[in-house]
Write an enzyme that holds these catalytic residues in place. Structure first.
Site, PDB file in Angstrom:
ATOM      1  N   SER A 218      40.443   9.734 -19.307  1.00  0.00           N
ATOM      2  CA  SER A 218      39.897   8.508 -18.731  1.00  0.00           C
ATOM      3  C   SER A 218      38.819   8.831 -17.695  1.00  0.00           C
ATOM      4  CB  SER A 218      41.030   7.671 -18.137  1.00  0.00           C
ATOM      5  OG  SER A 218      40.609   6.362 -17.844  1.00  0.00           O
ATOM      6  N   GLU A 311      40.567   0.819 -28.156  1.00  0.00           N
ATOM      7  CA  GLU A 311      40.298   0.939 -26.730  1.00  0.00           C
ATOM      8  C   GLU A 311      38.969   0.290 -26.357  1.00  0.00           C
ATOM      9  OE1 GLU A 311      41.014   4.525 -24.521  1.00  0.00           O
ATOM     10  OE2 GLU A 311      41.908   5.480 -26.280  1.00  0.00           O
ATOM     11  N   HIS A 341      45.335   3.602 -24.721  1.00  0.00           N
ATOM     12  CA  HIS A 341      44.586   4.491 -23.841  1.00  0.00           C
ATOM     13  C   HIS A 341      45.456   5.669 -23.385  1.00  0.00           C
ATOM     14  CE1 HIS A 341      41.371   5.457 -21.054  1.00  0.00           C
ATOM     15  NE2 HIS A 341      42.198   5.407 -20.021  1.00  0.00           N
TER      16      HIS A 341
END
Length: 390
Positions: A218, A311, A341
């Protein structure tokens, strides 16, 4: 032509055939038909963006589907947690309590490892040693793992488990997790400064660049790319390769999937857009130093990216591929259909499969990469560029 240049109807037609959409449909198509349609949809999106996908996993298992629905239920009210700084403090306290409980009870722990606290050039770190690594021996290979959390949050027990899994699968002796400073108390560029200091400290302790692997999820995936660009610009030894898990590479949130996957992503409401205000402040989000998607990818080591097809950050990975290819680099893209995610950290069968895939990639690159070439030698005799796999 990138996804942002496509007519909305063309891209939506591809995305609307995904697994997540069919879950919410009134009448679910047969499983065999769904699997074929899902695979075709993901590859069709890749063709539209001129991306060659190295692997597409077309259908999540039952546990993954249940987990996705649970995440959607838990995150229904995520928007209100990011409405103010006070709400962020409360969210941090809740996550810290959950993370401590997870650590004490070994909840969700799928790897066997030991860890200890330390510091690298003033930066607090966690040193994680997989059980397979030799005990009481100085590490000869290290995974520098940059955790995610929107630059605002951290759950170290979950990330230590994930880092230990990647290190084990890749045959690395140790994983190092920098506890970099978080926004809004320490906005940009505090996080990348801490990561650079940790990397320099590893080099100062005698490790060569080719003995280090960078990885991040991320926001940490974006930090991996920023760190690689800083290392290149400063003439420092480059790591063996980079691993990106659902990377956040565009802080301007200009990707089409930010909108087209808004109703399909089970985790993010106004996130990731909201963390931009906390982390960047008045800094231009399209600045390449903030959003590596708009940076220069020349001279970076081989990369691999894994991302879920539903996502909101899907385009943050897909748009990387042609840019890396044009710069003469190498990026392998894996799109896993219908998974949430950073599913690699969720203890699912697909989590183990994804980690093993990352391990194979790192082992191949380590076998191909020799000792790092000093910057002054590399400038006189540039190494031949690898064939792009993006």
């Amino acid at each position: 032509m990138g996804a942002q240049d496509l007519p909305a109807s063309a891209l939506d037609a591809v995305l609307d055939t995904s697994t997540a959409t069919s879950v919410r449909a009134r009448k679910r198509p047969p499983r065999k038909l769904l699997t074929f349609a899902s695979r075709k949809a993901v590859r069709g999106l890749a063709r539209l963006q001129r991306v060659r996908l190295d692997r597409v996993i077309s259908e999540p298992g039952a546990r993954a589907r249940v987990t996705t629905r649970l995440i959607r239920w838990l995150c229904r009210s995520a928007d209100r947690h990011f409405a103010s700084d006070d709400a962020l403090v409360r969210l941090r306290r809740r996550l810290a309590w959950i993370d401590r409980a997870r650590g004490m009870l070994n909840l969700g722990r799928t790897e066997r490892y030991t860890w200890k606290r330390s510091k690298l050039d003033g930066v607090r770190v966690r040193l994680v040693n997989p059980e397979a690594a030799a005990a009481n021996q100085p590490p000869s290979s290290v995974l520098l793992y940059l955790h995610g959390g929107a630059f605002l949050l951290r759950t170290l027990n979950g990330h230590m488990n994930l880092a230990a899994g990647i290190a084990r699968a890749a045959g690395l002796d140790q994983a190092v997790l920098p506890i970099y400073r978080l926004a809004p108390e320490c906005p940009y560029p505090a996080a990348i400064d801490d990561c650079l200091a940790a990397y320099r400290s590893l080099l100062a302790r005698g490790l060569r660049g080719d003995q280090i692997v960078l990885a991040g999820d991320s926001a940490g995936g974006g930090l991996v790319l920023k760190l690689l660009m800083r290392l290149r610009d400063r003439g420092l030894p480059m790591p063996c390769c980079g691993v990106l898990l659902s990377p956040f590479t565009d802080m301007s949130c200009s990707g089409r999937s930010i909108q087209t996957n808004a109703g399909k992503d089970p985790m993010f409401g106004r996130i990731p857009a909201m963390n931009v205000r906390f982390y960047l402040g008045q800094t231009d989000p399209r600045d390449p130093h903030c959003s590596p998607l708009f940076g220069d990818f020349a001279g970076l080591p081989p990369l691999i990216a894994q991302v879920g097809s539903t996502e909101r950050l899907l385009d943050d990975s897909l748009r990387l591929a042609p840019r890396v290819r044009r710069a003469g680099g190498e990026l392998e893209v894996e799109v896993w259909n219908g998974l949430p995610h950073v599913w690699q950290a969720m203890g699912l069968p697909e989590s183990a499969q994804a980690i093993e895939s990352l391990g194979r990639f790192v082992r191949r690159r380590r076998a191909q990469t020799g000792p790092s070439i000093p910057a002054e030698v590399a400038m006189d005799e540039p190494a031949p560029r690898r064939t792009a796999a993006a």
